[in-house]
Scaffold this active site. Structure first.
Site, short mmCIF file in Angstrom:
data_model
loop_
_atom_site.label_atom_id
_atom_site.label_comp_id
_atom_site.label_asym_id
_atom_site.label_seq_id
_atom_site.Cartn_x
_atom_site.Cartn_y
_atom_site.Cartn_z
NE ARG A 21 -24.32 -7.51 -21.72
CZ ARG A 21 -25.06 -8.59 -21.51
NH1 ARG A 21 -26.37 -8.54 -21.73
NH2 ARG A 21 -24.52 -9.71 -21.09
NE ARG A 25 -27.01 -7.05 -29.45
CZ ARG A 25 -27.56 -8.26 -29.28
NH1 ARG A 25 -28.01 -8.91 -30.33
NH2 ARG A 25 -27.65 -8.78 -28.07
NE ARG A 34 -21.67 -7.03 -34.02
CZ ARG A 34 -22.04 -7.97 -33.17
NH1 ARG A 34 -22.57 -7.63 -32.02
NH2 ARG A 34 -21.89 -9.24 -33.46
CG ASP A 71 -17.04 -10.33 -24.72
OD1 ASP A 71 -16.60 -11.44 -24.36
OD2 ASP A 71 -18.25 -10.08 -24.77
CE1 TYR A 144 -20.40 -17.47 -21.75
CE2 TYR A 144 -19.44 -16.45 -19.80
CZ TYR A 144 -20.50 -16.60 -20.68
OH TYR A 144 -21.67 -15.90 -20.47
#
Length: 336
Positions: A21, A25, A34, A71, A144
């Site tokens: 990552r 952010r 973004r 992702d 998921y």
């Protein structure tokens, strides 16, 4: 390219470094890009902006590898399962009930923008900087898809006992789709690929062998048949005592270690010469200072003389100060 040398079992010093990552952010540039994209999925499927955020940490910190910005749930979305990201809540999908709703034949058309991103990146990255393609491991992605969200995956765990054939069907579709997805990334320019089995640790040994190791092995076998010399990193997070078996049987060239797995313990569990990646606690990167410095120096002492890729034991968190990342890179580079 020293990153590839390490994957080929060569000891390189100082060891190459990148962070899971690393485009994210904690960087103001990422947040601005973004916002420009509008939402997370749009960012993943916009080759220009996805290239931009992939390159941001390379330009800022000079990591030895860039990892494609995307992702793990882009693949099930491409197969036809709905996907949205709720702010502050993570991914949401309608829990999969019928394997017939998945459409593998349409997937390549949906994820085509990702391949354009890979191609753009390979053209814009320095030759000495490795480009890592990736996918979620089938077991992790299935969690998921079956539960519809993160958080312990109670439905997946129940189905693994009550409807194992259904889980096997889902894993079969995902395994074949993952092969095609990663193969396309390699054709587009990825130097190596990584399988994120982030939730491998929820499965007991028998299920771990069937649901984690076996699909990973098939993916590695087919990819290596198609792409001679391809190197693959596997990350069986929280594998615990199954780590050694995964390293021996999954067919990967390097094993990512989580923060609760020590390097001496990993070496004891795995075949001599196994290449490892990891395993600095992400919390240390947030704290910085003496705690981080001492931990990094201990890690460097532990990996000296062994082929190793410096990384975290999980992804970098949004609250990490940029200065701490710069300090980490400095510590590694100065160790030479």
């Amino acid at each position: 390219m020293k990153f590839r040398d390490v994957l080929g079992k060569k000891e390189v010093w100082p060891p190459p470094i990148w962070l899971m990552r690393q485009a994210g952010r904690y960087l103001p540039e990422y947040r601005a890009t973004r916002a420009k994209a509008g939402d997370f999925i749009s960012l993943c499927l916009n080759p220009v902006l996805a290239e931009e955020v992939t390159l941001q940490p390379i330009h800022k910190f000079g990591f030895d590898a860039a990892i494609l910005f995307s992702d793990i749930l882009i693949l099930p979305m491409a197969l036809g399962q709905g996907l949205r990201f709720a702010e502050g809540e993570g991914p949401r999908m309608p829990p999969l009930e019928d394997i017939g709703t998945l459409k593998p034949e349409q997937a390549a058309g949906v994820y085509a923008p990702v391949m354009e991103t890979v191609s753009r990146l390979r053209g814009s990255l320095p030759q000495e900087t490795a480009l890592i393609g990736f996918a979620g491991g089938p077991a992790t992605v299935a969690c998921y898809m079956l539960d519809g969200q993160g958080g312990g995956f109670p439905r997946t765990r129940r189905l693994a006992y009550e409807q194992p054939d259904f889980v096997r069907q889902v894993l079969k579709v995902l395994t074949e789709a993952t092969i095609e997805y990663l193969s396309a990334q390699v054709k587009a320019g990825a130097d190596c690929v990584m399988l994120f089995e982030s939730w491998a640790g929820i499965f007991p040994p028998a299920q771990f062998r069937e649901f984690v190791i076996s699909p990973n092995r098939r993916i590695c076998e087919i990819l290596k048949e198609r792409h001679k010399g391809l190197k693959i990193i596997g990350f069986p997070r929280l594998a615990g005592l199954m780590l050694g078996e995964y390293a021996r049987e999954a067919g990967v060239d390097a094993v990512g270690l989580d923060s609760v797995t020590g390097l001496p313990e990993a070496r004891a569990a795995c075949t001599a010469g196994t290449v490892f990646q990891g395993n600095l606690d992400p919390l240390l990167l947030k704290l910085g200072g003496r705690a981080m410095d001492e931990a990094v120096k201990r890690m460097l002492d532990e990996v000296r003389g062994h082929p190793h890729i410096l990384n975290l034991g999980h992804g970098i968190t949004p609250d990490v100060p940029e200065a701490h990342v710069a300090r980490l890179v400095e510590l590694v580079r100065q160790s030479g």
